[in-house]
Design a protein around this motif. Structure first.
Motif, PDB file in Angstrom:
ATOM      1  N   ALA A 104       5.684  26.655  18.391  1.00 48.73           N
ATOM      2  CA  ALA A 104       6.269  24.946  18.533  1.00 48.73           C
ATOM      3  C   ALA A 104       6.959  25.328  20.025  1.00 48.73           C
ATOM      4  O   ALA A 104       6.469  23.705  20.844  1.00 48.73           O
ATOM      5  CB  ALA A 104       6.926  24.072  17.573  1.00 48.73           C
TER       6      ALA A 104
ATOM      7  N   HIS B 199       5.787  26.389  22.270  1.00 42.19           N
ATOM      8  CA  HIS B 199       4.876  27.606  23.001  1.00 42.19           C
ATOM      9  C   HIS B 199       5.226  28.422  23.343  1.00 42.19           C
ATOM     10  O   HIS B 199       4.709  29.368  24.457  1.00 42.19           O
ATOM     11  CB  HIS B 199       4.712  26.455  24.685  1.00 42.19           C
ATOM     12  CG  HIS B 199       3.831  25.211  24.495  1.00 42.19           C
ATOM     13  ND1 HIS B 199       2.853  25.325  24.026  1.00 42.19           N
ATOM     14  CD2 HIS B 199       5.039  24.308  24.116  1.00 42.19           C
ATOM     15  CE1 HIS B 199       3.024  24.185  24.027  1.00 42.19           C
ATOM     16  NE2 HIS B 199       4.746  23.382  23.633  1.00 42.19           N
TER      17      HIS B 199
ATOM     18  N   LYS C  41       9.915  19.698  20.644  1.00 44.82           N
ATOM     19  CA  LYS C  41       9.498  18.348  21.215  1.00 44.82           C
ATOM     20  C   LYS C  41      10.358  17.173  20.233  1.00 44.82           C
ATOM     21  O   LYS C  41      10.592  17.673  19.660  1.00 44.82           O
ATOM     22  CB  LYS C  41       7.487  17.681  20.338  1.00 44.82           C
ATOM     23  CG  LYS C  41       6.397  18.710  22.110  1.00 44.82           C
ATOM     24  CD  LYS C  41       5.340  18.198  21.702  1.00 44.82           C
ATOM     25  CE  LYS C  41       4.145  18.565  22.912  1.00 44.82           C
ATOM     26  NZ  LYS C  41       3.291  18.045  22.569  1.00 44.82           N
TER      27      LYS C  41
ATOM     28  N   ASP D   7       9.927  14.851  18.669  1.00 52.31           N
ATOM     29  CA  ASP D   7       8.929  14.448  16.839  1.00 52.31           C
ATOM     30  C   ASP D   7       8.748  15.727  16.158  1.00 52.31           C
ATOM     31  O   ASP D   7       8.837  16.832  16.251  1.00 52.31           O
ATOM     32  CB  ASP D   7       7.497  14.540  17.025  1.00 52.31           C
ATOM     33  CG  ASP D   7       6.479  14.437  15.797  1.00 52.31           C
ATOM     34  OD1 ASP D   7       6.712  14.181  14.849  1.00 52.31           O
ATOM     35  OD2 ASP D   7       5.141  15.070  15.371  1.00 52.31           O
TER      36      ASP D   7
ATOM     37  N   LEU E 219       7.977  18.637  12.098  1.00 53.06           N
ATOM     38  CA  LEU E 219       7.900  20.125  11.552  1.00 53.06           C
ATOM     39  C   LEU E 219       9.276  20.854  11.505  1.00 53.06           C
ATOM     40  O   LEU E 219       8.597  21.774  10.263  1.00 53.06           O
ATOM     41  CB  LEU E 219       7.088  20.990  12.866  1.00 53.06           C
ATOM     42  CG  LEU E 219       7.238  22.578  12.921  1.00 53.06           C
ATOM     43  CD1 LEU E 219       6.329  23.119  12.245  1.00 53.06           C
ATOM     44  CD2 LEU E 219       7.597  23.136  14.303  1.00 53.06           C
TER      45      LEU E 219
ATOM     46  N   HIS F  64       3.196  19.953   6.879  1.00 54.42           N
ATOM     47  CA  HIS F  64       3.039  19.478   7.941  1.00 54.42           C
ATOM     48  C   HIS F  64       4.118  20.760   9.054  1.00 54.42           C
ATOM     49  O   HIS F  64       3.974  21.546  10.053  1.00 54.42           O
ATOM     50  CB  HIS F  64       4.521  18.736   8.510  1.00 54.42           C
ATOM     51  CG  HIS F  64       3.642  16.924   8.099  1.00 54.42           C
ATOM     52  ND1 HIS F  64       2.316  16.398   8.670  1.00 54.42           N
ATOM     53  CD2 HIS F  64       4.693  16.500   6.874  1.00 54.42           C
ATOM     54  CE1 HIS F  64       1.969  15.567   8.766  1.00 54.42           C
ATOM     55  NE2 HIS F  64       3.139  15.045   7.602  1.00 54.42           N
TER      56      HIS F  64
ATOM     57  N   HIS G 231       0.431  22.797   8.801  1.00 51.19           N
ATOM     58  CA  HIS G 231      -0.227  22.786   9.962  1.00 51.19           C
ATOM     59  C   HIS G 231       0.177  21.772  10.600  1.00 51.19           C
ATOM     60  O   HIS G 231       0.273  20.353  10.497  1.00 51.19           O
ATOM     61  CB  HIS G 231      -1.643  22.309   9.284  1.00 51.19           C
ATOM     62  CG  HIS G 231      -2.649  23.093   9.030  1.00 51.19           C
ATOM     63  ND1 HIS G 231      -2.250  23.655   7.296  1.00 51.19           N
ATOM     64  CD2 HIS G 231      -3.288  24.308   9.624  1.00 51.19           C
ATOM     65  CE1 HIS G 231      -3.032  24.527   7.140  1.00 51.19           C
ATOM     66  NE2 HIS G 231      -3.830  25.067   8.580  1.00 51.19           N
ATOM     67  N   PRO G 232       1.275  22.620  12.135  1.00 53.48           N
ATOM     68  CA  PRO G 232       1.901  20.738  12.701  1.00 53.48           C
ATOM     69  C   PRO G 232       1.094  20.434  13.260  1.00 53.48           C
ATOM     70  O   PRO G 232       1.448  19.322  13.408  1.00 53.48           O
ATOM     71  CB  PRO G 232       2.703  21.690  13.309  1.00 53.48           C
ATOM     72  CG  PRO G 232       2.452  23.422  13.375  1.00 53.48           C
ATOM     73  CD  PRO G 232       1.820  23.255  12.372  1.00 53.48           C
ATOM     74  N   TYR G 233       0.167  20.627  13.362  1.00 51.41           N
ATOM     75  CA  TYR G 233      -0.737  19.734  14.799  1.00 51.41           C
ATOM     76  C   TYR G 233      -2.145  19.028  13.757  1.00 51.41           C
ATOM     77  O   TYR G 233      -2.953  18.214  14.929  1.00 51.41           O
ATOM     78  CB  TYR G 233      -1.663  20.483  15.585  1.00 51.41           C
ATOM     79  CG  TYR G 233      -0.542  21.383  16.332  1.00 51.41           C
ATOM     80  CD1 TYR G 233       0.264  20.829  17.734  1.00 51.41           C
ATOM     81  CD2 TYR G 233      -0.328  22.656  16.297  1.00 51.41           C
ATOM     82  CE1 TYR G 233       1.640  21.608  17.810  1.00 51.41           C
ATOM     83  CE2 TYR G 233       0.312  23.621  16.735  1.00 51.41           C
ATOM     84  CZ  TYR G 233       1.095  22.375  18.109  1.00 51.41           C
ATOM     85  OH  TYR G 233       2.722  23.733  18.415  1.00 51.41           O
TER      86      TYR G 233
ATOM     87  N   LYS H 132      -2.589  15.564  11.402  1.00 47.67           N
ATOM     88  CA  LYS H 132      -2.050  13.986  11.037  1.00 47.67           C
ATOM     89  C   LYS H 132      -2.828  13.952   9.517  1.00 47.67           C
ATOM     90  O   LYS H 132      -4.028  14.060   9.236  1.00 47.67           O
ATOM     91  CB  LYS H 132      -2.615  13.326  12.341  1.00 47.67           C
ATOM     92  CG  LYS H 132      -1.927  13.510  13.941  1.00 47.67           C
ATOM     93  CD  LYS H 132      -2.261  12.415  14.215  1.00 47.67           C
ATOM     94  CE  LYS H 132      -1.001  12.595  16.088  1.00 47.67           C
ATOM     95  NZ  LYS H 132      -1.094  11.686  16.718  1.00 47.67           N
TER      96      LYS H 132
END
Length: 397
Positions: free
Chosen positions: A53, A55, A233, A235, A238, A274, A277-279, A281
């Motif tokens: 997450a 990167h 991030k 958010d 995660l 989440h 699959h953190p990406y 929604k």
């Protein structure tokens, strides 16, 4: 011929190139920033997700069954244009000590090491409770009974099955405390091995408590500053749930609908979390988020597929009803499974009654934790169950 020119020339097929690079003992490309050492039972899956997450490019863990395969996957990954890459050694005991040493011998750049650690008694508890889905199917249909999914969780009752441990895969309906001896060995408790192999590297330790939901976001933010990678991030979704929590072995799975998308493929709802699959929604149109029995779960459909489902009122109604029934039954089943699990106190009591096994663990831990005690005595002091065990074990004659 220069090694990069050789790779680009495509004179070798992938398998032949892997054999050639390994046989010639070619070091891994030097464009990595640190080495991650994380053994099983310490939350390694969670830490890998968190780093991704941020990167960070990590190697595909699916090739960890051989040192050569792990090496070659790293070799390819380190050729990628990604800006921040690391060596990730996430061990699930498929490699013996020699194989581990052979892989790490090809890591030549002196970079920091991040080592994830945990209270050894808590590790043993997680080992005993370790589940397996046994290769169960991952697809449900609206006209199908869902009991097959509810019954997929099994437990390793003969220790974890792997190449290096040489345990046969034996699964049962409940954890088996009597298999504890299968988890006590120097392949699982192997910190001293890594200290010796990576003696030219500075090792930083992170306790598993630092990546639990209440601390994970802040811990990764601090880690990013120390290791100079992108901070996570804002958010925090995660980081709020456990990667391998109560829903392990059940999710992810797919609910197949009697409807096709514009490409002619059957539409499938993804049931996941989440953390897995953190990406993705959650789609409130399928079930309101407040109606979900698990805080970190989600239901997902691509927007174009969701629009098709919303036009079919009968299918949508049937889908909602099926999901409510399934998730209600799953919640009950998970409560049943949770009641089967052993706690650290159960592990301690078993060890107190088995002095030979306690003595074996005592000597392994004495040798294994020296470097951690020297560098992070505060972490070792925080290990409540380890301290209780050592207090007992040091008096065994």
């Amino acid at each position: 011929m220069h090694i990069q020119t050789l790779i680009n020339s495509k004179l070798f097929k992938q398998e032949s190139l892997k054999d050639f690079l390994w046989a010639k003992n070619i070091p891994l490309p030097l464009n990595y920033h640190f080495i991650l050492i994380a053994t099983g039972l310490c939350g390694s899956s969670a830490l890998v997700k968190f780093l991704q997450a941020c990167h960070i490019t990590l190697c595909d863990e699916s090739l960890r069954r051989s040192a050569k395969g792990l090496y070659f996957e790293h070799f390819k990954t380190l050729q990628s244009p990604a800006s921040y890459k690391i060596i990730s050694y996430v061990e699930h005991w498929n490699l013996n000590l020699k194989q581990r040493a052979d892989f790490l011998a090809r890591v030549k750049k002196e970079v920091p090491v991040l080592s994830l650690i945990r209270d050894p008694i808590s590790m043993l508890k997680t080992g005993i409770n370790h589940p397996s889905s046994g290769g169960a199917k991952r697809v449900l249909r609206l006209d199908e009974d869902f009991s097959s999914i509810l019954n997929i969780k099994k437990y390793y009752i003969n220790g974890f099955a792997s190449n290096a441990l040489k345990h046969k895969k034996v699964l049962g309906q409940a954890p088996n405390l009597h298999s504890l001896d299968r988890w006590i060995n120097e392949l699982i408790f192997c910190q001293d091995f890594f200290v010796k192999i990576l003696k030219n590297h500075k090792i930083f330790y992170m306790d598993m408590s630092e990546i639990m939901p209440d601390k994970a976001f802040d811990s990764l933010s601090k880690l990013a500053l120390s290791f100079h990678f992108l901070e996570p991030k804002k958010d925090k979704t995660l980081f709020k749930g456990q990667i391998n929590g109560k829903l392990i072995t059940y999710f992810p799975l797919f609910l197949e609908l009697p409807l096709k998308n514009k490409a002619g493929k059957i539409i499938k709802i993804i049931l996941s979390t989440h953390q897995i699959h953190p990406y993705l929604k959650h789609c409130d149109e399928l079930l309101d988020k407040e109606a979900l029995p698990f805080e970190n779960m989600l239901l997902y459909l691509a927007q174009d597929e969701l629009e098709l489902v919303l036009k079919e009122s009968a299918i949508l109604k049937q889908t909602k009803s099926y999901l409510q029934d399934f998730l209600g039954a799953l919640k009950e089943r998970i409560n049943t499974e949770q009641n089967k699990l052993y706690k650290e106190k159960d592990v301690l009591n078993y060890l107190f009654e088995n002095k030979t096994l306690s003595k074996k663990l005592f000597y392994i831990l004495q040798n294994n934790l020296t470097h951690i005690k020297q560098n992070r005595a505060d972490i070792v002091s925080s290990w409540k169950y380890y301290q209780e065990f050592m207090q007992f074990a040091k008096h065994i004659k």
